[in-house]
Scaffold this active site. Structure first.
Site, PDB file in Angstrom:
ATOM      1  N   ASP A 149      -3.755   1.036   5.781  1.00 21.33           N
ATOM      2  CA  ASP A 149      -3.118   0.201   4.785  1.00 21.33           C
ATOM      3  C   ASP A 149      -1.691  -0.045   5.277  1.00 21.33           C
ATOM      4  OD1 ASP A 149      -2.659  -1.044   2.348  1.00 21.33           O
ATOM      5  OD2 ASP A 149      -1.775   0.775   1.540  1.00 21.33           O
ATOM      6  N   THR A 209       1.359  -1.213   3.002  1.00 25.64           N
ATOM      7  CA  THR A 209       2.412  -0.847   2.079  1.00 25.64           C
ATOM      8  C   THR A 209       2.267   0.609   1.667  1.00 25.64           C
ATOM      9  OG1 THR A 209       2.161  -3.055   1.258  1.00 25.64           O
ATOM     10  CG2 THR A 209       3.570  -1.593   0.009  1.00 25.64           C
ATOM     11  N   LYS A 228     -11.870  -4.492   2.286  1.00 23.61           N
ATOM     12  CA  LYS A 228     -11.451  -3.435   3.195  1.00 23.61           C
ATOM     13  C   LYS A 228     -12.644  -2.557   3.523  1.00 23.61           C
ATOM     14  CE  LYS A 228      -6.624  -2.950   1.822  1.00 23.61           C
ATOM     15  NZ  LYS A 228      -5.581  -2.037   1.386  1.00 23.61           N
TER      16      LYS A 228
END
Lengths: 350, 1186
Positions: free
Chosen positions: B377, B379, B792
């Site tokens: 990921d 952030t 994802k």
């Protein structure tokens, strides 16, 4: 609305969650890190080789110094073997004699063994078929042991000792005679002291009563036996019943189907103080143990012993072979390593 | 679905009926309970349930079956305890482990409190239909329908980073009254985060409900004192939980291999059994028949064939030790040990957040040493989500150049400015001097920053300003202006008040030309107190530089140089410009804008054209560079992991520009891979062909042979180094979307000499899957942006499915949960606010940089140890068991064991278990620093070199070789052996003791040889095992035990008699030498001829290695550094004034957090009044009428 609880992260004094800085937890334990270096490997090989060769030479020499005479008598008494094939003749006696000549003296302690071939003492059902509690002189219900089918007779009389091992006990009697100048001298043989001390004194005990025959009252001999267990050696009280040496030796089952068991030792007195002198000998054999039914062989063996035991050359040869192999491998490794290093330095130079 | 407010009985009745109807497997027994049950047992059910579960394991059932076999006397070749003792031990250890695991796994919802009908209640007790009150900064733990809030217009601010990781403008609706007897009819639970449909029935009125009215689980309430919500979905029905994918039981590849091997071994066992059974039948037919006088057949056995059949089962019992019962439990113990090492690792402890690393599952450790793909990921994982104003270029002069870091300069002192934000730091004093000297350009620069934005300010007390920015970039810019003396103080829908160097000036806000992704810029038009109308614009360099007035050419080129420099450092850049407008021109323009705004169709187009027109001929002011602060050590970690041949894919919900920017700043992307372009649809194949062409030229350049076109993939793999792939996959599965940024784009980067490729594909559709994957895998770096949580997971699934590689997913938020659950290994970043990711993860720690240690040190060691353990384990069991097989040929195939039954019982659990466990837990081949210095050391794990089928067969072969020697050397010796006192030696019991002793010694020497790292514990276990063997041997053969149980301890006196013989010791010595020396020779030759990297490292002990990280000296990049995480639509909101507070001072409890991410100011709409009021046209109308 006044009883509101703040959801802000509770920052009260938490115990520190930092892990300990111990060598164990940080995987920094002091450690020995052995490596296979050329020096250690080569020294291992050459030392091992040297050790093996030395031991091998010693063993071979020792084994060669052993004197041994082995006589197969299973067919020497052909009529006896035929007689024994029929189990109904179990109580008929049959004798035969086997002659042999010693060209040289056998010096030192001489041991007499009987050897059997093709007798599967290591068969699982055979190995199991005994009751050690009974042999310890205890009054046990052998019905619940693994002795079957040699545990009780049809009428319920228990066998003593029970089980297939005891039942099949080797029951030839072998006597040795020395024919010296036409006079026949019986070689004095020791029938005790042939078993392990622990077997004789710990593992086998007679039932404790004032006399042996009453101790075995209510039991019967195994079917193949000619006499009950308390008559195995009537002369020596301490070699009778379960603690009879021949019985104890038989009960220690062999690892393989071909084996030899110690039968007698030559008592070193008079003519035989130095061992067995050269000359003509005769085995007088009371042939009771049938082997032809299962295609077995019977031997009688006379042998001396050395520190490494009997005459078996296997161990010595095996040591010599492995020692040689280790040293050869050592040289090969040296060769490979040197060649490789040359190559490496070659590449490094260019 | 019907929900009635505050009527529990009604709702429960309804839901229980609904459950019967739908029979959804995911529903627990009571679907509306908010408690998600995670623990399995209670005290009463533990034993039966746990035993039941354990016996579902094939291995345990197999041993139970063996136990039953052993109870049949005809085939029982071993006593029952030889199996039951290890079995009970194994079951106990597993049960204890399960119990502790379960105890730890408490219901996580216990910790969160909330209010229920003004009564304090735990979240787990919340039911559907309850009305609850939430307070500021609370986590929302159920899906709520927003009823009312403390803010004006019922607006409610939430942070949704947990949910989707990118800011999205969801409006929150206020229903003006409390809805006590109301009823809601809505859609059934689903996983669509962005859709909700339902109707509220209240007092015979119908109110439509949409996603704007919902507060979803996983959000955090921000800047809102309180709000009331009606629980619509709770527990597993919430959208978040529906989105997090199903929890799958994860198994490692070693596990699967182990299971296969155990099956093979089982087959081998059956084969051996069959061979020996046939042997038995023949033997009984030929020999046993004659032997019957001494040994009659058992009752019921009438033929040799039947005897053979029985002997088969007997041999299965004897030889069962080739299928090692203690294997699974030992593996578990080793993994547990490794997990503890991870938990204890001080170098993975974050002092700042006070969180140690945590291995949450104990079953995956060795897979950490085999990872090939990392899905990360962005952030919160790669970045801290803090934006820092770090550099700027004003009028051709660049400020903020970082001085040499060794000098440790003092940050610029802003004490002259009472309104300055004390947390802001800037390192270049010359900029402040320029401000103080009154440089007009600099003043104008900061004036622009303080005016052109959509930030809201709050002033709690005098001088204590708080900015609520829609994107952190803007917050950083406005804060920078504030510290340099241009303080944005407050705003109304029509004015902006700025303190310029202590002097309050109020500008009239005429228009906000809002930001969107096509325009990539935003502007404001303000009227200064002097009456001048000026347009301030900030935006992407690519867009803005084209719109400058020609006289800016020189300045523009200097600024471009600066921009390139910033971009090269991975900074996010914006270009600032202004334009003075004539009063008359503005009036005309504003009139046209008004008309366009009220046009019935093509409104957006008209507006865009008008915006375009006015943002023209602008004067360049300068450029800003914002640093998106990376987490500590991210570039280094990525560099090392890349060197370790691990491919890193970044999957983020962010926009393409920001994602790419991060890709550059963390060195995933380099300048070898150039421009990023948006791309045209369905040309993936073309991309591949282009890549092929490029690769051919590359290949030819290096004079490689021409590859056949059919070998596309291999060629792609061969040239993998040249490419990076950026996938804009916002709608990987929604191809119909009209928005440009929602279409999937593939942009292939390659060296500048090749033509750029523009591609688009619906990559996750079945037909494109493989091509997408091949293209992606051929690239060195892959970045997927604007992907949803489910996508994802799909990407991870795709790689798992086609690549057969071990994947690892790392993330921090609830949006990563599905990916974490899908990947082979899921890693959660802990220590932050949300714990959804951590709860779903297998490992958690608080810094991305710890990943390198987790993989390169812990994972590598785990894999190495596990492989060594398995090799040795199979070896020792084969060496042990196969002796029975050879003995079978000499004992009439009667299933007689070679060893004493106690030896068989204890061999695996006492004599040989601890040394190999110690090796499996403590072994190290190279020190941990070396694993970091030489990432290549990681490769054997990826290639699965240390334990595979080949290695397994080598172990087995070694075991069989050992067993042959172990049997035949004593056989040769014992054939006619006598003791040195003439008594018999060749008896079965002496043979058993000799073989057993040499076996224990040989396997101990072997483990000594395998152990590369002899700690005190290893010494203790190895020597202790040997000592224990002899101690137990002498005890078992002692008089005392025999007298107590004569039928059980038959070997009385054997040890002291046998082991007193020199022949026996010479036999043992020879066996050991012959078994071990060839192994030493092979190992040494392998080391000498084909050394592994780790071997060479061990040999070169003291050679110090300096490894330089690639430095960020990229000059001459032609890349745009533009990136701005801003959303459309906020300009309208501000102009309409709906998010303005009546009194900003009245606001309390606004606690800004440095780590808090996207602080969302959300548009509000009055749900009861319909949605038209909030629509852009309405907003525009109002704006222009002012």
């Amino acid at each position: 609305m006044e009883d509101t609880t703040s959801f802000l992260p509770r920052e009260e004094a938490k115990p520190s969650r930092c892990p300990d800085n111990s060598a164990f937890k940080q995987q920094r334990l002091p450690a020995w890190k052995p490596q296979l270096t050329i020096a250690s490997v080569l020294s291992t090989f050459f030392l091992t080789g040297a050790f093996c060769l030395t031991v091998g030479v010693c063993l071979v020499l020792a084994a060669n110094s052993v004197r041994e005479i082995q006589i197969d008598y299973s067919d020497k008494c052909s009529d006896c073997s035929k007689l024994r094939e029929n189990s109904s003749n179990w109580n008929k006696e049959c004798h035969c004699s086997v002659n042999f000549t010693l060209k040289e003296d056998i010096l030192g302690d001489v041991f007499m063994y009987y050897g059997l071939q093709n007798f599967y003492q290591n068969h699982r059902r055979y190995v199991m078929s005994r009751s050690d509690a009974q042999l310890l002189g205890r009054n046990v219900n052998i019905q619940r042991s693994y002795c079957a089918p040699f545990s009780t007779y049809r009428n319920g009389t228990p066998m003593a000792p029970c089980g297939a091992i005891a039942n099949s006990m080797f029951n030839d009697t072998i006597d040795l005679f020395y024919n010296r100048n036409s006079s026949v001298i019986q070689v004095p043989l020791l029938k005790t002291g042939n078993s392990w001390w622990t077997d004789k004194n710990v593992k086998f005990r007679n039932p404790e009563l004032y006399n042996l025959s009453s101790a075995f009252a209510g039991t019967a001999r195994p079917p193949y036996w000619q006499k009950p267990v308390y008559l195995l050696d009537e002369e020596d009280e301490r070699n009778n019943g379960y603690v009879n040496d021949d019985f104890i030796v038989w009960m220690r089952v062999s690892a393989f189907a071909t084996f030899r068991n110690l039968y007698r030792r030559v008592r070193r007195v008079r003519h035989f103080a130095q061992g067995l002198p050269a000359g003509n000998y005769t085995f007088q054999i009371s042939y009771n143990f049938p082997v032809t039914r299962f295609k077995g062989r019977k031997h009688v063996i006379l042998s001396t012993v050395v520190w490494s035991g009997g005459s078996n050359p296997f161990l010595g040869i095996a040591y010599l072979v492995s020692g040689t192999a280790a040293i050869l491998t050592g040289f090969v490794i040296t060769g490979i390593h040197l060649k490789l290093r040359k190559k490496k330095t070659y590449f490094q130079k260019h | 679905r019907r929900v009635r407010a505050n009527a529990r009985e009604y709702n429960e009745k309804f839901h229980c009926r609904a459950l019967v109807a739908c029979k959804s497997p995911s529903c627990p027994i009571c679907p509306q309970s908010n408690c998600i049950k995670t623990s399995k047992y209670n005290i009463v059910t533990f034993l039966p349930v746990n035993l039941f579960e354990q016996f579902q394991e094939v291995a345990n059932t197999y041993f139970l079956f063996l136990l039953i076999l052993q109870l049949i006397p005809q085939i029982s070749s071993l006593s029952w305890f030889t199996t039951i003792v290890p079995l009970v031990l194994v079951l106990t250890i597993t049960a204890v482990k399960d119990a502790t695991d379960d105890y730890v796994r408490l219901c996580p919802d216990h910790t969160w409190l909330s209010l229920y009908s003004l009564r304090q209640e735990q979240w787990m007790n919340v039911r559907v239909g309850d009305i609850i009150k939430l307070e500021n900064n609370q986590f929302v733990q159920a899906d709520l329908l927003l009823l009312s809030s403390s803010e004006p217009h019922g607006l409610c601010y939430i942070e949704t980073a947990e949910l989707d990781g990118w800011p999205c403008g969801e409006g929150k609706s206020q229903l003006s009254h409390t809805v006590h007897p109301g009823e809601v009819i809505c859609e059934p639970p689903n996983n669509k985060l962005d859709k909700f449909g339902g109707t509220l029935y209240w007092k015979e009125n119908k109110y439509p409900l949409s996603n704007q009215n919902m507060l979803l689980r996983g959000c955090v309430l921000r800047n809102t004192e309180w709000c009331f919500g009606l629980v619509i979905f709770a527990g597993p029905d919430t959208k978040l939980m529906q989105n997090s994918g199903r929890t799958k039981f994860k198994r490692t590849s070693i596990d699967r291999l182990m299971n296969t091997l155990v099956l093979w071994i089982f087959g081998f066992l059956v084969c051996m059994g069959v061979i020996l059974a046939i042997g038995n039948a023949i033997w009984e037919h030929e020999v046993g028949v004659c032997f019957q006088i001494y040994l009659p057949w058992d009752e019921g056995v009438h033929s040799a064939f039947f005897s053979g059949f029985l002997s088969f089962w007997s041999y299965i019992i004897i030889l069962n030790t080739v299928v090692p019962i203690s294997l699974y439990v030992s593996v578990e113990v080793i993994r547990l040990g490794h997990s503890y090492f991870i938990n204890w690792d001080k170098k993975m402890y974050c002092a700042k957040r006070r969180t140690p690393a945590e291995a949450r599952t104990t079953t995956l450790n060795e897979e950490l040493g085999q990872v090939e793909y990392i899905f990360s990921d962005k952030t919160g994982t790669l970045t801290q989500n803090i934006m820092v104003f770090s550099k700027c270029s004003v009028n051709g002069h660049s400020y903020g150049e970082c001085q040499l870091p060794e000098l440790r300069p003092e940050p610029v002192d802003f004490s002259f400015n009472p309104l300055a934000d004390p947390r802001f730091q800037f390192w270049d004093p010359s900029l402040l001097e320029a401000v103080k000297l009154g440089d007009l350009h600099v003043h104008e620069f900061f004036r622009l920053l303080s005016l052109c934005h959509t930030v809201m300010s709050e002033e709690k007390s005098e001088g204590e300003l708080l900015y609520k920015a829609q994107s952190p970039d803007e917050g950083a810019l406005v804060t920078a202006a504030r510290n340099f003396g241009f303080v944005f103080r407050s705003r109304t829908p029509k004015t902006i008040t700025v303190h310029e160097l202590g002097q309050a000036i109020t500008y009239q806000l005429l228009a906000i030309l809002d930001f969107n992704n096509i325009r990539k810029r935003m502007s404001v038009i303000v009227r200064s107190p002097e009456g001048k109308i000026r347009l301030y614009c900030k935006g992407a360099d690519t867009i803005l530089l084209e719109r400058l007035h020609p006289i800016n050419q020189d300045l523009s080129s200097i600024t471009t140089d600066h921009l390139n420099e910033y971009a090269g450092e991975g900074l996010r850049t914006l270009v600032l410009a202004y334009r003075d407008l004539e009063e008359s021109y503005y009036r005309d323009w504003s009139e046209r804008l008004h008309r366009a705004g009220s046009a019935p169709e093509a409104r957006e187009d008209h507006l865009a054209r008008l915006y375009d027109e006015v943002e023209h001929d602008m004067m360049l002011l300068g450029a800003t560079a914002i640093e998106d602060k990376l987490q500590q050590g991210v570039p280094e970690t990525i560099a090392i992991l890349t060197l370790a041949n691990i491919k890193i894919w970044v999957l983020t919900g962010d926009k393409q520009e920001t994602a790419v920017n991060i890709g550059y700043s963390c060195k995933m992307l380099t300048d070898d891979m150039t421009e990023i372009e948006p791309c045209a649809p369905s040309l993936l194949r073309k991309a591949r062909e282009k890549m092929m062409d490029a690769s051919r030229s590359v290949c030819n350049g290096f004079s490689y042979q021409e590859k056949l076109p059919s070998k596309l993939t291999s060629v792609l793999e061969a040239i993998a180094g040249e490419y990076a792939l950026v996938i804009n996959g916002h709608s990987l599965v929604r191809p119909g979307s009209a928005r440009q940024d929602e279409a999937l784009c593939l942009a292939v980067h390659h060296d500048p000499s090749c033509p750029l490729l523009f591609l688009q594909a619906h990559a996750l559709e079945a037909d494109m899957e493989v091509e997408f994957l091949e293209t992606a895998c051929a690239c060195k770096a892959v970045i997927c942006c604007r992907v949803t949580p489910l996508q994802k997971a799909q990407v991870v699934e795709l790689v798992k499915k086609y690549k057969k590689a071990v994947t690892l997913a790392i993330g921090d938020g609830a949006n990563d949960v599905s990916m974490i659950k899908t990947a082979h290994i899921g890693v959660g970043i802990s220590g932050q606010e949300g714990i959804q990711a951590v709860l779903a993860s297998d490992y958690s720690f608080s810094q991305f940089k710890f990943l390198q240690r987790l993989l390169l040190v812990h994972g590598r060691w785990s894999y190495l140890r596990m492989c060594k353990f398995l090799c040795y384990f199979f070896y020792k069991n084969f060496a042990f068991t196969m002796v029975h097989f050879w003995f079978g040929f000499f004992c009439g195939f009667s299933a007689q064991t070679v060893y004493d039954q106690y030896f068989i019982t204890l061999y695996n659990i006492v004599y040989t278990s601890l040394p190999v466990l110690a090796m499996g837990v403590f072994d190290q081949d190279v020190p941990e620093q070396r694993s970091m210095e030489y990432p290549k050391l990681y490769e054997p794990g990826q290639l699965n070199l240390l334990f595979n089928k080949r290695e397994f067969f080598i172990c087995i072969a070694q075991g069989i070789y050992t067993s042959i020697l172990m049997f035949f050397i004593p056989y040769g010796v014992f054939a006619d052996a006598t003791r040195d006192d003439g008594a018999q030696l060749a008896d079965y019991q002496s043979f058993a003791v000799t073989v057993a002793t040499s076996l224990v010694i040989v396997v101990s020497v072997q483990i000594g040889l395998d152990t590369g790292f002899w700690t005190a514990i290893n010494h203790f276990f190895i020597w202790g095992s040997l000592a224990a063997y002899f101690a137990i041997l002498f005890t078992m053969h002692s008089d005392g035990l025999f007298r107590m149980f004569p039928n059980q301890f038959r070997f009385v006196g054997n040890a002291q008699n046998t082991l007193a013989q020199p022949t026996v010791w010479l036999t043992i010595a020879l066996t050991t030498v012959v078994c071990i020396v060839p192994v030493v020779a092979f190992r040494f030759l392998k080391l000498d001829l084909k050394p592994e990297l780790s071997d060479t490292l061990v040999r070169k002990k003291q050679k110090t290695q300096h490894r330089c990280m690639r430095h960020a000296g990229r000059v001459g990049s032609r890349r745009s550094g533009y990136a701005f995480s801003h959303q459309e639509g906020f300009g309208e909101l501000i102009m309409s004034g709906k998010n303005m507070r009546l009194s900003s001072l009245a606001l309390s409890s606004f606690a800004p957090r440095p780590s808090s991410s996207w602080i969302e100011t959300l548009r509000k709409k009055k749900g009861c009044e319909g949605s038209s009021a909030g629509s852009p046209s309405g907003a525009a109308d109002k704006t222009l009428k002012v």
